[in-house]
Design a protein around this motif. Structure first.
Motif, PDB file in Angstrom:
ATOM      1  N   GLU A  14      -0.024  12.313  -9.098  1.00  0.00           N
ATOM      2  CA  GLU A  14      -0.927  13.511  -8.374  1.00  0.00           C
ATOM      3  C   GLU A  14      -0.268  14.803  -8.644  1.00  0.00           C
ATOM      4  OE1 GLU A  14      -4.606  14.929  -7.955  1.00  0.00           O
ATOM      5  OE2 GLU A  14      -4.203  12.805  -8.066  1.00  0.00           O
ATOM      6  N   LEU A  15       1.100  14.843  -8.246  1.00  0.00           N
ATOM      7  CA  LEU A  15       1.841  16.007  -7.966  1.00  0.00           C
ATOM      8  C   LEU A  15       2.840  16.184  -9.042  1.00  0.00           C
ATOM      9  CD1 LEU A  15       2.362  16.049  -4.227  1.00  0.00           C
ATOM     10  CD2 LEU A  15       0.695  17.059  -5.422  1.00  0.00           C
ATOM     11  N   ASP A  16       3.049  15.357 -10.132  1.00  0.00           N
ATOM     12  CA  ASP A  16       4.005  15.211 -11.023  1.00  0.00           C
ATOM     13  C   ASP A  16       5.497  15.485 -10.671  1.00  0.00           C
ATOM     14  OD1 ASP A  16       4.633  15.127 -13.782  1.00  0.00           O
ATOM     15  OD2 ASP A  16       4.574  17.114 -14.094  1.00  0.00           O
ATOM     16  N   ILE A  17       5.745  14.622  -9.707  1.00  0.00           N
ATOM     17  CA  ILE A  17       7.028  14.637  -9.015  1.00  0.00           C
ATOM     18  C   ILE A  17       7.561  13.229  -9.012  1.00  0.00           C
ATOM     19  CG2 ILE A  17       6.790  16.628  -7.639  1.00  0.00           C
ATOM     20  CD1 ILE A  17       6.529  14.892  -5.264  1.00  0.00           C
ATOM     21  N   GLU A  18       8.792  13.398  -8.717  1.00  0.00           N
ATOM     22  CA  GLU A  18       9.291  12.037  -8.496  1.00  0.00           C
ATOM     23  C   GLU A  18      10.170  11.851  -7.056  1.00  0.00           C
ATOM     24  OE1 GLU A  18      13.129   8.978  -9.735  1.00  0.00           O
ATOM     25  OE2 GLU A  18      11.984  10.420 -11.396  1.00  0.00           O
ATOM     26  N   ILE A  19       9.546  11.068  -6.195  1.00  0.00           N
ATOM     27  CA  ILE A  19      10.057  10.882  -4.843  1.00  0.00           C
ATOM     28  C   ILE A  19      11.170  10.057  -4.829  1.00  0.00           C
ATOM     29  CG2 ILE A  19       9.688  10.272  -2.549  1.00  0.00           C
ATOM     30  CD1 ILE A  19       6.883  10.877  -2.852  1.00  0.00           C
ATOM     31  N   PRO A  20      12.577  10.596  -4.659  1.00  0.00           N
ATOM     32  CA  PRO A  20      13.890   9.887  -4.757  1.00  0.00           C
ATOM     33  C   PRO A  20      13.779   8.797  -3.458  1.00  0.00           C
ATOM     34  CG  PRO A  20      14.227  12.057  -3.794  1.00  0.00           C
ATOM     35  CD  PRO A  20      12.840  12.053  -4.201  1.00  0.00           C
ATOM     36  N   ASP A  21      14.371   7.649  -4.116  1.00  0.00           N
ATOM     37  CA  ASP A  21      14.588   6.323  -3.307  1.00  0.00           C
ATOM     38  C   ASP A  21      14.906   6.574  -1.903  1.00  0.00           C
ATOM     39  OD1 ASP A  21      13.630   4.820  -5.533  1.00  0.00           O
ATOM     40  OD2 ASP A  21      15.779   4.385  -5.984  1.00  0.00           O
ATOM     41  N   ASP A  22      15.879   7.463  -1.323  1.00  0.00           N
ATOM     42  CA  ASP A  22      16.403   7.592  -0.249  1.00  0.00           C
ATOM     43  C   ASP A  22      15.299   8.397   0.566  1.00  0.00           C
ATOM     44  OD1 ASP A  22      16.753   9.876  -1.564  1.00  0.00           O
ATOM     45  OD2 ASP A  22      18.373  10.687  -0.338  1.00  0.00           O
ATOM     46  N   ALA A  23      14.198   9.372  -0.102  1.00  0.00           N
ATOM     47  CA  ALA A  23      13.185   9.816   0.707  1.00  0.00           C
ATOM     48  C   ALA A  23      12.225   8.729   1.128  1.00  0.00           C
ATOM     49  CB  ALA A  23      12.739  10.976   0.084  1.00  0.00           C
ATOM     50  N   ASP A  80      12.553   5.510   0.970  1.00  0.00           N
ATOM     51  CA  ASP A  80      13.061   4.303   2.117  1.00  0.00           C
ATOM     52  C   ASP A  80      12.774   4.951   3.556  1.00  0.00           C
ATOM     53  OD1 ASP A  80      13.939   2.812   0.069  1.00  0.00           O
ATOM     54  OD2 ASP A  80      15.900   3.463   0.009  1.00  0.00           O
ATOM     55  N   ALA A  81      12.721   6.019   3.780  1.00  0.00           N
ATOM     56  CA  ALA A  81      12.550   6.529   5.176  1.00  0.00           C
ATOM     57  C   ALA A  81      10.977   6.373   5.452  1.00  0.00           C
ATOM     58  CB  ALA A  81      13.012   8.029   5.338  1.00  0.00           C
ATOM     59  N   ASP A  93       0.919  -1.256   0.058  1.00  0.00           N
ATOM     60  CA  ASP A  93      -0.037   0.017  -0.099  1.00  0.00           C
ATOM     61  C   ASP A  93       0.791   1.233  -0.078  1.00  0.00           C
ATOM     62  OD1 ASP A  93      -2.536  -1.391   0.014  1.00  0.00           O
ATOM     63  OD2 ASP A  93      -2.261  -1.536   2.204  1.00  0.00           O
ATOM     64  N   LEU A  94       1.958   1.286   0.688  1.00  0.00           N
ATOM     65  CA  LEU A  94       2.900   2.300   0.728  1.00  0.00           C
ATOM     66  C   LEU A  94       3.167   2.591  -0.493  1.00  0.00           C
ATOM     67  CD1 LEU A  94       3.795   4.394   2.828  1.00  0.00           C
ATOM     68  CD2 LEU A  94       5.888   2.903   3.297  1.00  0.00           C
ATOM     69  N   VAL A  95       3.788   1.742  -1.314  1.00  0.00           N
ATOM     70  CA  VAL A  95       4.643   1.656  -2.493  1.00  0.00           C
ATOM     71  C   VAL A  95       3.792   2.274  -3.466  1.00  0.00           C
ATOM     72  CG1 VAL A  95       5.354   0.611  -4.582  1.00  0.00           C
ATOM     73  CG2 VAL A  95       6.157   0.085  -2.156  1.00  0.00           C
ATOM     74  N   GLU A  96       2.285   1.915  -3.438  1.00  0.00           N
ATOM     75  CA  GLU A  96       1.219   2.354  -4.509  1.00  0.00           C
ATOM     76  C   GLU A  96       0.736   3.680  -4.212  1.00  0.00           C
ATOM     77  OE1 GLU A  96      -1.927  -0.828  -3.866  1.00  0.00           O
ATOM     78  OE2 GLU A  96      -1.001  -2.088  -5.272  1.00  0.00           O
ATOM     79  N   LEU A  97       0.957   3.744  -2.894  1.00  0.00           N
ATOM     80  CA  LEU A  97       0.531   5.542  -2.340  1.00  0.00           C
ATOM     81  C   LEU A  97       1.451   6.584  -2.865  1.00  0.00           C
ATOM     82  CD1 LEU A  97      -1.245   7.285  -0.841  1.00  0.00           C
ATOM     83  CD2 LEU A  97       0.148   6.869   1.136  1.00  0.00           C
ATOM     84  N   VAL A  98       2.938   6.081  -2.903  1.00  0.00           N
ATOM     85  CA  VAL A  98       4.083   6.989  -2.857  1.00  0.00           C
ATOM     86  C   VAL A  98       3.778   7.220  -4.525  1.00  0.00           C
ATOM     87  CG1 VAL A  98       6.300   7.335  -3.508  1.00  0.00           C
ATOM     88  CG2 VAL A  98       5.380   6.577  -1.217  1.00  0.00           C
TER      89      VAL A  98
END
Length: 83
Positions: free
Chosen positions: A47-56, A58-59, A36-41
């Motif tokens: 939705e925001l047209d961004i990419e959340i980096p893996d290090d962020a 992973d936290a 669920d967390l992966v799908e939510l991210v």
């Protein structure tokens, strides 16, 4: 604006409909698991047209409060990738 999009993503991910989403409650309150967390991210990224980096990413855990992934941290990520 960011908060409302994150709330919308959470509501969609967990089938909450129009029920209020508490950004100060941990995601585990919605019976979230790691998938669920992966799908939510991924939904938030779309939705925001961004990419959340893996290090962020992973936290983040199911005990993460959505309020911690909104606000300054998310704005910084969005700004970094949008220029």
């Amino acid at each position: 604006m960011i908060e409302s999009k994150v709330q919308k993503a959470i509501a969609e991910q967990f089938g909450l409909g129009d029920a209020p989403v508490n950004l100060d409650a941990p995601l585990s309150e919605y019976a979230a698991d790691s998938l669920d967390l992966v799908e939510l991210v991924m939904t938030i990224e779309d939705e925001l047209d961004i990419e959340i980096p893996d290090d962020a990413f992973d936290a983040l855990t199911i005990d993460t409060k959505p309020a911690t992934i909104t606000g300054r941290q998310l704005v910084e990520i969005a700004t970094k990738f949008k220029g």
